[in-house]
Design a protein around this motif. Structure first.
Motif, PDB file in Angstrom:
ATOM      1  N   MET A  36       0.837  -1.202   0.000  1.00  0.00           N
ATOM      2  CA  MET A  36       0.000   0.000   0.000  1.00  0.00           C
ATOM      3  C   MET A  36       0.871   1.250   0.000  1.00  0.00           C
ATOM      4  O   MET A  36       0.675   2.184  -0.787  1.00  0.00           O
ATOM      5  CB  MET A  36      -0.901   0.018   1.239  1.00  0.00           C
ATOM      6  N   ALA A  37       1.845   1.226   0.930  1.00  0.00           N
ATOM      7  CA  ALA A  37       2.729   2.394   1.030  1.00  0.00           C
ATOM      8  C   ALA A  37       3.557   2.548  -0.237  1.00  0.00           C
ATOM      9  O   ALA A  37       3.795   3.660  -0.705  1.00  0.00           O
ATOM     10  CB  ALA A  37       3.630   2.254   2.249  1.00  0.00           C
ATOM     11  N   GLY A  38       3.978   1.400  -0.794  1.00  0.00           N
ATOM     12  CA  GLY A  38       4.814   1.447  -1.992  1.00  0.00           C
ATOM     13  C   GLY A  38       4.105   2.075  -3.169  1.00  0.00           C
ATOM     14  O   GLY A  38       4.686   2.869  -3.913  1.00  0.00           O
ATOM     15  N   LYS A  39       2.828   1.728  -3.327  1.00  0.00           N
ATOM     16  CA  LYS A  39       2.079   2.265  -4.472  1.00  0.00           C
ATOM     17  C   LYS A  39       1.987   3.782  -4.392  1.00  0.00           C
ATOM     18  O   LYS A  39       2.247   4.483  -5.363  1.00  0.00           O
ATOM     19  CB  LYS A  39       0.668   1.672  -4.483  1.00  0.00           C
ATOM     20  N   VAL A  40       1.604   4.266  -3.205  1.00  0.00           N
ATOM     21  CA  VAL A  40       1.480   5.707  -3.055  1.00  0.00           C
ATOM     22  C   VAL A  40       2.849   6.367  -3.195  1.00  0.00           C
ATOM     23  O   VAL A  40       3.007   7.404  -3.834  1.00  0.00           O
ATOM     24  CB  VAL A  40       0.862   6.048  -1.685  1.00  0.00           C
ATOM     25  N   ASP A  48       8.745  13.785  -7.652  1.00  0.00           N
ATOM     26  CA  ASP A  48       9.957  14.376  -7.109  1.00  0.00           C
ATOM     27  C   ASP A  48      10.871  13.263  -6.621  1.00  0.00           C
ATOM     28  O   ASP A  48      10.687  12.725  -5.530  1.00  0.00           O
ATOM     29  CB  ASP A  48       9.569  15.306  -5.946  1.00  0.00           C
ATOM     30  N   SER A  49      11.854  12.910  -7.454  1.00  0.00           N
ATOM     31  CA  SER A  49      12.650  11.721  -7.140  1.00  0.00           C
ATOM     32  C   SER A  49      13.562  11.941  -5.939  1.00  0.00           C
ATOM     33  O   SER A  49      14.084  10.993  -5.371  1.00  0.00           O
ATOM     34  CB  SER A  49      13.466  11.307  -8.352  1.00  0.00           C
ATOM     35  N   SER A  50      13.730  13.208  -5.515  1.00  0.00           N
ATOM     36  CA  SER A  50      14.600  13.436  -4.363  1.00  0.00           C
ATOM     37  C   SER A  50      13.940  12.942  -3.075  1.00  0.00           C
ATOM     38  O   SER A  50      14.582  12.883  -2.036  1.00  0.00           O
ATOM     39  CB  SER A  50      14.912  14.921  -4.228  1.00  0.00           C
ATOM     40  N   LYS A  51      12.667  12.580  -3.136  1.00  0.00           N
ATOM     41  CA  LYS A  51      11.985  12.124  -1.920  1.00  0.00           C
ATOM     42  C   LYS A  51      12.079  10.621  -1.749  1.00  0.00           C
ATOM     43  O   LYS A  51      11.345  10.036  -0.949  1.00  0.00           O
ATOM     44  CB  LYS A  51      10.524  12.574  -1.957  1.00  0.00           C
ATOM     45  N   PHE A  52      13.000   9.991  -2.482  1.00  0.00           N
ATOM     46  CA  PHE A  52      13.094   8.534  -2.426  1.00  0.00           C
ATOM     47  C   PHE A  52      13.376   8.025  -1.014  1.00  0.00           C
ATOM     48  O   PHE A  52      12.708   7.114  -0.537  1.00  0.00           O
ATOM     49  CB  PHE A  52      14.174   8.043  -3.384  1.00  0.00           C
ATOM     50  N   VAL A  53      14.357   8.645  -0.354  1.00  0.00           N
ATOM     51  CA  VAL A  53      14.765   8.108   0.951  1.00  0.00           C
ATOM     52  C   VAL A  53      13.644   8.186   1.994  1.00  0.00           C
ATOM     53  O   VAL A  53      13.299   7.170   2.604  1.00  0.00           O
ATOM     54  CB  VAL A  53      16.061   8.776   1.446  1.00  0.00           C
ATOM     55  N   PRO A  54      13.038   9.356   2.215  1.00  0.00           N
ATOM     56  CA  PRO A  54      11.948   9.374   3.207  1.00  0.00           C
ATOM     57  C   PRO A  54      10.794   8.447   2.840  1.00  0.00           C
ATOM     58  O   PRO A  54      10.238   7.773   3.713  1.00  0.00           O
ATOM     59  CB  PRO A  54      11.490  10.829   3.228  1.00  0.00           C
ATOM     60  N   VAL A  55      10.477   8.360   1.560  1.00  0.00           N
ATOM     61  CA  VAL A  55       9.391   7.469   1.153  1.00  0.00           C
ATOM     62  C   VAL A  55       9.773   6.020   1.430  1.00  0.00           C
ATOM     63  O   VAL A  55       8.977   5.236   1.948  1.00  0.00           O
ATOM     64  CB  VAL A  55       9.052   7.672  -0.340  1.00  0.00           C
ATOM     65  N   MET A  56      11.043   5.691   1.145  1.00  0.00           N
ATOM     66  CA  MET A  56      11.480   4.309   1.358  1.00  0.00           C
ATOM     67  C   MET A  56      11.405   3.942   2.831  1.00  0.00           C
ATOM     68  O   MET A  56      10.949   2.855   3.186  1.00  0.00           O
ATOM     69  CB  MET A  56      12.906   4.149   0.853  1.00  0.00           C
ATOM     70  N   VAL A 114       0.763   5.336   4.399  1.00  0.00           N
ATOM     71  CA  VAL A 114       0.272   6.017   3.193  1.00  0.00           C
ATOM     72  C   VAL A 114      -0.018   7.482   3.500  1.00  0.00           C
ATOM     73  O   VAL A 114       0.412   8.389   2.781  1.00  0.00           O
ATOM     74  CB  VAL A 114      -1.006   5.322   2.673  1.00  0.00           C
ATOM     75  N   ALA A 115      -0.714   7.699   4.624  1.00  0.00           N
ATOM     76  CA  ALA A 115      -1.044   9.076   4.988  1.00  0.00           C
ATOM     77  C   ALA A 115       0.225   9.874   5.263  1.00  0.00           C
ATOM     78  O   ALA A 115       0.335  11.047   4.891  1.00  0.00           O
ATOM     79  CB  ALA A 115      -1.948   9.084   6.208  1.00  0.00           C
ATOM     80  N   SER A 116       1.210   9.216   5.898  1.00  0.00           N
ATOM     81  CA  SER A 116       2.449   9.927   6.225  1.00  0.00           C
ATOM     82  C   SER A 116       3.255  10.240   4.977  1.00  0.00           C
ATOM     83  O   SER A 116       3.962  11.242   4.936  1.00  0.00           O
ATOM     84  CB  SER A 116       3.302   9.088   7.175  1.00  0.00           C
TER      85      SER A 116
END
Lengths: 155, 656
Positions: A36-40, A48-56, A114-116
């Motif tokens: 779920m989190a991965g899809k969002v 914005d690819s610079s957000k990779f680390v926090p999203v990961m 997902v919300a975060s």
């Protein structure tokens, strides 16, 4: 046949069922939460690819339930070998907290993740707040893991 | 471990010296200039604000330079460092570069132009290649492709489906006596490409027939003979490719100047800072006033230099008791390392203690307990130590690496206590599971014991939190609060812990046999103390009483908080168990050559994965224990960061 199983090591079979159940539930819950989190998250990274680390980091949080299920299943497997009927049943039950709570909490944690990720999409700097909110859900999975470990230890 | 104390500084100077003085302050980078409101009676004396047009001009130059820099970085062939740091350059050299600003802006324009031309060339090549693709079926057509008629004959180009045999239509045309001829030029797997020549006297019938065999008319807006066109296009393409190569090599040549272009970018960044600060200071007809904060230790030097170089009046005073000043933290190695984690929660406000050093100790300890493998800790510490010693780092990176270094060291210690070196690698290699290398005990064998210790550590952590609250109260000179907000809670919680000590697994019997009776006897007294002290800020006797009763709810919070530390056990066990499983999988091949190869592979991949996932877990959970369980007890936060007027550069660091 039934009598044979009953007289011999049904306990081991039950323990194996317990280990399987525990990991099946926790593992699939974790998979669901992470996906779920991965899809969002992929959507956010697409913008914005610079957000990779926090999203990961946020995406990885619901995966711990899978690990907890894995640990308990492993501890149960370690017990296998000449178990009695009661011990087998006890092990099934001992695996259930980590399994069931893992399943449910991973999905709920996935929702919070997902919300975060929504927070991160707006302000990367507030990632930690999202992580903390997401970890609140995790506490219950940790308790479940502990209860399971303690119960397995008593069998 | 401290919040740096600040002094208020107020500088009045001559307007003609404003620019040089601001520039001087910017170079020093010590004064945090505050917004100074204009009193209504002075509205026609002072003005604020800066020229928005100049700002827009600087912004557009910065945008241009920044785009050029990103292009140049792409073509820069010099070796890039592992960690991006700003380059140190000499002020003299910097000033010598910035004299030629306009030239470098010209260079940046050229860079972007060249870069765009590469894109244009590529588009052109694509277009030509597409044309070649379209023309290829007609290579053998030896008349111009756009020729539609001769004197008496119309020429129509088109396709006929591949399955219609040439004999079929030749025969049919003959039989019907149509004035038309079909010439096949080429064919691919779907279609035959044909040129049809039809006498102008009768177009209708031949076309009608051709339609019946699915003839599909194709029209082109090329002019010329296809074979020749293709040849020409190929030549143009190779010429364009040469152009691209030339453009690339000139970009590479320009890239030698990347450093200078970056310096010019930073020059504009600096001038923007200098320009926009005018929004905060008051300018009159002949004079200006700057109002700001300066760290106490910098006062003497700065004021001395100011008074020496400029005609000005400098007034310095201590902050008033209720005045908020910007927060700058000054810490040793330990405290410095964890500031990043704390800042993500909040900066301490200017009146409270800087919690970083204490936080760092607990952060590392908890991280260690959760990663809990001496092997992983060793790898982490060595890597971090090498990075710290060998590489130049920006401050934020450096403090993160420091945090990882102390966490790594804690992990080694905890791992050695638990006897976990890459899981159970040592017993596995010696193929003797009974070997116990634990200096203390193996938590997998006795999780209950570690659970007890985790909870005890939790209690200690929380108590330290209350202690910090007391310390803050002492700092604020609220001595009564310092005592009453801390000691009753220690008493109350300790008695509660004694009371339940028999329910906690692994507490030795003789211990809880002594503790429980003490708890039973004293718990009511401790509760009474709480009841009497915690409602003291409320109004009225009932308010005080209910305030006291409400405080009991904190006991539940406390229990929840303490249980939350059980994650120290859970995460630690997870690392250990997964580590052992990896070793078990890896060693399945036995002590043979293929066995050793599989072992190495499984070891590297497996432990790499286990390390990554658990280090991440340890980091976030250790942070969480600080944020929720620890900071909650005392941390007020909400400090405003000290942000002096300084040379806020992106690529270079100017050295005197």
């Amino acid at each position: 046949m039934f009598k044979y199983v009953l007289e011999n090591n049904l306990g081991d079979v039950l323990a194996i069922i317990g280990a399987a159940l525990c990991f099946l539930l926790a593992g699939s819950g974790a998979a669901k939460g992470v996906s779920m989190a991965g899809k969002v998250g992929s959507g956010v990274i697409a913008e914005d690819s610079s957000k990779f680390v926090p999203v990961m980091i946020l995406e990885a949080l619901p995966s711990t339930q899978g690990i907890y299920g894995f640990v308990v299943a492993f501890l149960i497997i370690g017990k296998v070998g000449g178990l009695s009927l009661e011990q087998g049943f006890s092990l099934i039950i001992a695996g259930l907290p980590a399994g069931v709570v893992g399943l449910i909490s991973a999905i709920f944690q996935g929702q919070v993740a997902v919300a975060s990720i929504g927070i991160v999409a707006k302000r990367s700097a507030d990632m930690v707040k999202g992580v903390v909110l997401t970890l609140m859900v995790e506490l219950f999975a940790i308790f479940a893991l502990l209860i399971s470990i303690l119960m397995v230890g008593k069998v | 471990m401290a919040v740096v104390s600040m002094k208020k500084i107020c500088i009045t100077g001559l307007l003609k010296e404003k620019k040089p003085m601001l520039s001087f302050l910017q170079k020093r980078g010590v004064v945090d200039i505050q917004d100074m409101p204009i009193d209504s009676e002075y509205e026609n004396v002072f003005t604020k604000g800066y020229d928005k047009n100049s700002e827009a001009e600087i912004d557009s130059k910065m945008a241009l330079l920044s785009k050029a820099i990103s292009v140049l970085e792409e073509y820069d062939e010099s070796k890039k460092p592992l960690f991006k740091v700003r380059k140190d350059i000499d002020r003299q050299y910097y000033e010598s570069i910035t004299q030629y600003n306009d030239e470098f802006i010209g260079l940046a324009e050229k860079v972007i132009e060249t870069y765009n031309s590469i894109g244009d060339f590529r588009d052109e090549i694509n277009r030509l290649e597409n044309d070649i693709l379209t023309l290829t079926p007609w290579t053998d057509l030896d008349i111009p492709i756009n020729m539609s008629k001769t004197d008496k004959v119309n020429i129509v180009l088109g396709t006929i489906p591949e399955f219609v045999k040439p004999e079929t239509y030749t025969q049919a045309i003959d039989e019907k006596g149509l004035l038309c001829q079909v010439q096949e030029i080429s064919r691919d797997k779907n279609n035959a490409y044909v040129a049809t020549y039809i006498h102008e006297s009768d177009m209708q019938q031949p076309m009608h027939y051709l339609k019946s065999i699915d003839f599909n008319i194709l029209e082109y807006d090329f002019s010329g003979i296809p074979g020749r066109l293709i040849e020409e296009n190929k030549q143009t393409i190779s010429r364009l490719k040469v152009n691209i190569e030339n453009a690339k090599s000139s970009l590479k040549e320009y890239a030698l100047k990347t450093g200078e272009v970056q310096a010019v970018y930073d020059h504009f960044a600096i001038s923007k800072g200098l320009l926009t600060v005018d929004d905060l200071i008051l300018s009159g007809k002949y004079s200006f006033i700057i109002d700001g904060w300066i760290p106490e230790e910098k006062v003497e030097k700065t004021v001395g230099a100011l008074e020496k170089d400029f005609v000005c009046h400098v007034f310095v005073r201590d902050p008033h008791d209720d005045e908020e000043f910007p927060v700058l933290l000054k810490n040793g190695f330990l405290g410095d390392s964890v500031t990043g984690v704390t800042e993500m929660f909040s900066l301490p406000n200017c009146r409270e203690a800087d919690p970083n050093t204490v936080t760092a100790i607990f952060f590392a300890l908890f991280f260690g307990m959760m990663l809990s493998d001496a092997g992983y800790g060793l790898v982490m510490s060595v890597v971090c130590a090498v990075i710290l010693l060998k590489f130049k780092l920006e401050y934020a990176t450096a403090r993160f690496i420091k945090l990882m270094l102390i966490s790594g060291i804690a992990t080694i210690i905890v791992g050695a206590l638990y006897g976990s070196w890459f899981g159970d690698l040592i017993p596995t290699i010696l193929s003797d599971k009974s070997i116990n290398v634990a200096l203390w005990f193996d938590p997998i064998a006795d999780p209950n014991r570690l659970l007890m210790w985790s909870l005890i550590l939790g209690v200690i952590h929380i108590y330290v939190g209350y202690g910090m609250k007391g310390y803050n109260n002492i700092k604020k000179k609220k001595y009564l609060d310092a005592v009453l907000d801390v000691l009753p809670w220690y008493f109350f919680f300790t008695m509660a812990c004694f009371l339940v000590s028999s329910y906690i697994p692994s507490v030795p019997e003789n211990v809880y046999m002594t503790l429980t009776p003490i708890g039973k006897k004293l718990f009511p007294y401790s509760a009474a103390v709480i009841l009497l002290t915690q409602g003291r800020h409320k109004k009225g006797i009932f308010g005080k009483l209910f305030g006291g009763i409400a405080a009991f709810y904190d006991l539940i919070n406390f229990m929840g908080d303490v249980l939350s530390y059980s994650r120290l056990l859970a995460m630690g066990l997870a690392t250990g168990v997964i580590g052992s499983i990896i070793n078990q999988l890896g060693s399945a091949g036995g002590f043979t050559i293929p066995g050793i190869i599989t072992f190495t592979l499984v070891f590297v991949v497996g432990h790499g994965f286990n390390f990554a996932i658990n280090a991440l877990g340890a980091y976030v959970h250790s942070s969480r224990l600080q944020y929720i369980e620890f900071f909650n007890k005392f941390f007020e936060g909400g400090g405003v960061a000290y942000s002096p007027l300084f040379e806020d550069t992106k690529y270079i660091r100017i050295r005197e």
